[in-house]
Design a protein around this motif. Structure first.
Motif, PDB file in Angstrom:
ATOM      1  N   ILE A 206      64.796 -31.682  19.583  1.00 42.75           N
ATOM      2  CA  ILE A 206      64.888 -31.109  20.917  1.00 42.75           C
ATOM      3  C   ILE A 206      66.313 -30.678  21.268  1.00 42.75           C
ATOM      4  CG2 ILE A 206      65.333 -33.257  22.198  1.00 42.75           C
ATOM      5  CD1 ILE A 206      63.492 -32.229  24.381  1.00 42.75           C
ATOM      6  N   TYR A 207      67.320 -31.340  20.691  1.00 41.69           N
ATOM      7  CA  TYR A 207      68.698 -31.110  21.128  1.00 41.69           C
ATOM      8  C   TYR A 207      69.244 -29.721  20.780  1.00 41.69           C
ATOM      9  CZ  TYR A 207      68.302 -35.947  22.296  1.00 41.69           C
ATOM     10  OH  TYR A 207      67.858 -37.126  22.855  1.00 41.69           O
ATOM     11  N   PRO A 208      68.996 -29.176  19.594  1.00 38.68           N
ATOM     12  CA  PRO A 208      69.464 -27.802  19.340  1.00 38.68           C
ATOM     13  C   PRO A 208      68.849 -26.785  20.297  1.00 38.68           C
ATOM     14  CG  PRO A 208      68.919 -28.898  17.281  1.00 38.68           C
ATOM     15  CD  PRO A 208      68.424 -29.786  18.383  1.00 38.68           C
ATOM     16  N   ASP A 209      67.558 -26.923  20.590  1.00 39.29           N
ATOM     17  CA  ASP A 209      66.901 -25.979  21.501  1.00 39.29           C
ATOM     18  C   ASP A 209      67.386 -26.158  22.933  1.00 39.29           C
ATOM     19  OD1 ASP A 209      65.489 -25.005  19.397  1.00 39.29           O
ATOM     20  OD2 ASP A 209      63.563 -25.888  19.942  1.00 39.29           O
ATOM     21  N   LEU A 210      67.603 -27.409  23.330  1.00 39.73           N
ATOM     22  CA  LEU A 210      68.072 -27.678  24.690  1.00 39.73           C
ATOM     23  C   LEU A 210      69.518 -27.199  24.862  1.00 39.73           C
ATOM     24  CD1 LEU A 210      66.949 -28.906  27.265  1.00 39.73           C
ATOM     25  CD2 LEU A 210      67.779 -31.140  26.517  1.00 39.73           C
ATOM     26  N   GLN A 211      70.334 -27.417  23.851  1.00 32.40           N
ATOM     27  CA  GLN A 211      71.724 -26.945  23.901  1.00 32.40           C
ATOM     28  C   GLN A 211      71.775 -25.419  23.933  1.00 32.40           C
ATOM     29  OE1 GLN A 211      74.257 -28.161  20.586  1.00 32.40           O
ATOM     30  NE2 GLN A 211      76.002 -28.289  21.964  1.00 32.40           N
ATOM     31  N   LYS A 212      70.924 -24.793  23.171  1.00 29.09           N
ATOM     32  CA  LYS A 212      70.840 -23.331  23.177  1.00 29.09           C
ATOM     33  C   LYS A 212      70.454 -22.823  24.562  1.00 29.09           C
ATOM     34  CE  LYS A 212      68.493 -19.493  20.829  1.00 29.09           C
ATOM     35  NZ  LYS A 212      67.466 -19.147  19.794  1.00 29.09           N
ATOM     36  N   PHE A 213      69.549 -23.538  25.233  1.00 38.54           N
ATOM     37  CA  PHE A 213      69.137 -23.157  26.583  1.00 38.54           C
ATOM     38  C   PHE A 213      70.325 -23.233  27.540  1.00 38.54           C
ATOM     39  CE2 PHE A 213      67.801 -24.430  30.835  1.00 38.54           C
ATOM     40  CZ  PHE A 213      66.925 -23.398  31.171  1.00 38.54           C
ATOM     41  N   PHE A 214      71.062 -24.329  27.519  1.00 38.87           N
ATOM     42  CA  PHE A 214      72.216 -24.486  28.401  1.00 38.87           C
ATOM     43  C   PHE A 214      73.241 -23.377  28.157  1.00 38.87           C
ATOM     44  CE2 PHE A 214      70.614 -28.554  29.612  1.00 38.87           C
ATOM     45  CZ  PHE A 214      71.322 -28.943  30.746  1.00 38.87           C
ATOM     46  N   LYS A 215      73.534 -23.118  26.903  1.00 38.07           N
ATOM     47  CA  LYS A 215      74.534 -22.105  26.575  1.00 38.07           C
ATOM     48  C   LYS A 215      74.075 -20.713  26.980  1.00 38.07           C
ATOM     49  CE  LYS A 215      77.012 -24.437  22.830  1.00 38.07           C
ATOM     50  NZ  LYS A 215      77.453 -24.369  21.410  1.00 38.07           N
ATOM     51  N   SER A 216      72.794 -20.443  26.855  1.00 43.16           N
ATOM     52  CA  SER A 216      72.276 -19.120  27.240  1.00 43.16           C
ATOM     53  C   SER A 216      72.389 -18.877  28.738  1.00 43.16           C
ATOM     54  CB  SER A 216      70.818 -18.973  26.788  1.00 43.16           C
ATOM     55  OG  SER A 216      69.956 -19.782  27.576  1.00 43.16           O
ATOM     56  N   LYS A 217      72.518 -19.951  29.509  1.00 44.34           N
ATOM     57  CA  LYS A 217      72.679 -19.830  30.965  1.00 44.34           C
ATOM     58  C   LYS A 217      74.152 -19.907  31.379  1.00 44.34           C
ATOM     59  CE  LYS A 217      68.327 -19.838  30.624  1.00 44.34           C
ATOM     60  NZ  LYS A 217      67.724 -18.526  30.322  1.00 44.34           N
ATOM     61  N   GLY A 218      75.053 -19.882  30.389  1.00 40.55           N
ATOM     62  CA  GLY A 218      76.477 -19.824  30.675  1.00 40.55           C
ATOM     63  C   GLY A 218      77.155 -21.162  30.847  1.00 40.55           C
ATOM     64  N   LEU A 219      76.513 -22.259  30.462  1.00 37.78           N
ATOM     65  CA  LEU A 219      77.112 -23.585  30.636  1.00 37.78           C
ATOM     66  C   LEU A 219      77.716 -24.090  29.328  1.00 37.78           C
ATOM     67  CD1 LEU A 219      75.314 -23.396  33.229  1.00 37.78           C
ATOM     68  CD2 LEU A 219      75.208 -25.881  33.127  1.00 37.78           C
ATOM     69  N   THR A 220      78.815 -24.815  29.455  1.00 33.33           N
ATOM     70  CA  THR A 220      79.496 -25.429  28.319  1.00 33.33           C
ATOM     71  C   THR A 220      78.854 -26.775  28.013  1.00 33.33           C
ATOM     72  OG1 THR A 220      81.537 -24.392  29.083  1.00 33.33           O
ATOM     73  CG2 THR A 220      81.753 -26.115  27.405  1.00 33.33           C
ATOM     74  N   THR A 221      78.745 -27.106  26.732  1.00 28.66           N
ATOM     75  CA  THR A 221      78.089 -28.362  26.347  1.00 28.66           C
ATOM     76  C   THR A 221      78.975 -29.254  25.489  1.00 28.66           C
ATOM     77  OG1 THR A 221      77.128 -27.331  24.372  1.00 28.66           O
ATOM     78  CG2 THR A 221      75.811 -27.261  26.392  1.00 28.66           C
ATOM     79  N   GLU A 222      80.236 -28.857  25.296  1.00 28.61           N
ATOM     80  CA  GLU A 222      81.120 -29.611  24.405  1.00 28.61           C
ATOM     81  C   GLU A 222      82.494 -29.801  25.035  1.00 28.61           C
ATOM     82  OE1 GLU A 222      80.719 -26.503  21.848  1.00 28.61           O
ATOM     83  OE2 GLU A 222      79.133 -27.326  20.573  1.00 28.61           O
ATOM     84  N   TYR A 223      83.266 -30.681  24.446  1.00 26.80           N
ATOM     85  CA  TYR A 223      84.630 -30.936  24.901  1.00 26.80           C
ATOM     86  C   TYR A 223      85.473 -29.666  24.834  1.00 26.80           C
ATOM     87  CZ  TYR A 223      89.492 -32.510  24.534  1.00 26.80           C
ATOM     88  OH  TYR A 223      90.845 -32.666  24.696  1.00 26.80           O
ATOM     89  N   VAL A 224      86.226 -29.434  25.899  1.00 25.07           N
ATOM     90  CA  VAL A 224      87.116 -28.257  25.963  1.00 25.07           C
ATOM     91  C   VAL A 224      88.559 -28.751  25.930  1.00 25.07           C
ATOM     92  CG1 VAL A 224      87.843 -26.275  27.319  1.00 25.07           C
ATOM     93  CG2 VAL A 224      85.434 -26.949  27.296  1.00 25.07           C
ATOM     94  N   GLU A 225      89.321 -28.340  24.932  1.00 29.44           N
ATOM     95  CA  GLU A 225      90.719 -28.755  24.780  1.00 29.44           C
ATOM     96  C   GLU A 225      91.539 -28.285  25.976  1.00 29.44           C
ATOM     97  OE1 GLU A 225      93.467 -30.940  22.864  1.00 29.44           O
ATOM     98  OE2 GLU A 225      91.586 -30.441  21.833  1.00 29.44           O
TER      99      GLU A 225
END
Length: 227
Positions: A206-225
């Motif tokens: 589920i996590y790759p598909d859910l992460q893809k959904f978040f990113k497609s809506k313009g949201l960041t899902t990972e640590y930003v330096e």
């Protein structure tokens, strides 16, 4: 007399043959079941339709669904061990330094969604998007149909949990009554109230598909330096 004996013998033969066929069929079914490997796609899988998905809690109670991002500037390993420096002297001349000091503490402290919901303080949410009806349909499809496509015998967790994303559900009074917190780095989901989702619906797929959904809506899902 002879005809009765023949009928009796034939009946026994038929019952034995029928029992043997049933036994062979039973063995074949077991062999068929054990032939599937963990993660194989289910044959004849039928996804839950939208009418079923939105009639399931928490979608059935929500008047608004929102996705958010937070803790993007914090490393998972250091967020819980951050120790702020001692505060500057409390004088009028140092008021600017004191303001920067408290701002620094807020910036480096881990954002806790539970506390934010309880106090209705959401200033430290870094990204957010309110979903449209088609997007809600897309999200519910990921949540309720992704893992059901696969043969899954067990679900494991890595043990760590440092969420940076969440799905918020609002009621008619524009209050959050339920949410999912998601850690894509750990592949884990926690909910409030607890156990909204069946554990087998939170499988690794589920996590790759859910992460893809978040990113497609313009949201960041990972640590930003930090820059």
């Amino acid at each position: 007399m002879m005809s009765k004996i023949l009928i009796w013998v034939f009946s026994i033969f038929f019952l034995c043959s029928y029992g043997q066929k049933k036994k062979e069929k039973h063995v074949d079914l077991l062999a068929d079941y054990h032939s599937f490997k963990e993660g194989d796609l289910k044959k004849g899988f039928k996804p839950a339709p939208l009418t079923i998905r939105i009639s399931t809690f928490p979608f059935n109670k929500a008047t608004k669904v929102q996705i958010i991002s937070y803790n993007l500037n914090l490393k998972r390993s250091t967020a819980n061990s951050y120790m702020p420096p001692p505060p500057p002297p409390k004088t009028r001349a140092d008021s600017c330094k004191i303001t920067k000091y408290y701002d620094s503490i807020k910036k480096n402290a881990k954002f806790e969604l539970r506390e934010a919901v309880e106090s209705s303080t959401f200033e430290r949410i870094q990204e957010s998007k309110t979903l449209t009806l088609p997007e809600i349909s897309e999200l519910s499809d990921v949540l309720y149909n992704t893992c059901d496509k696969y043969y899954i015998r067990s679900v494991s967790s890595s043990g760590c949990f440092f969420p940076r994303n969440a799905i918020l559900f609002y009621d008619e009074g524009d209050k959050i009554f339920a949410y999912f917190e998601i850690c894509f780095e750990c592949s884990a989901i926690e909910s409030s109230p607890r156990n909204i989702l069946d554990p087998f619906k939170t499988c690794e797929y589920i996590y790759p598909d859910l992460q893809k959904f978040f990113k497609s809506k313009g949201l960041t899902t990972e640590y930003v330096e930090k820059k």
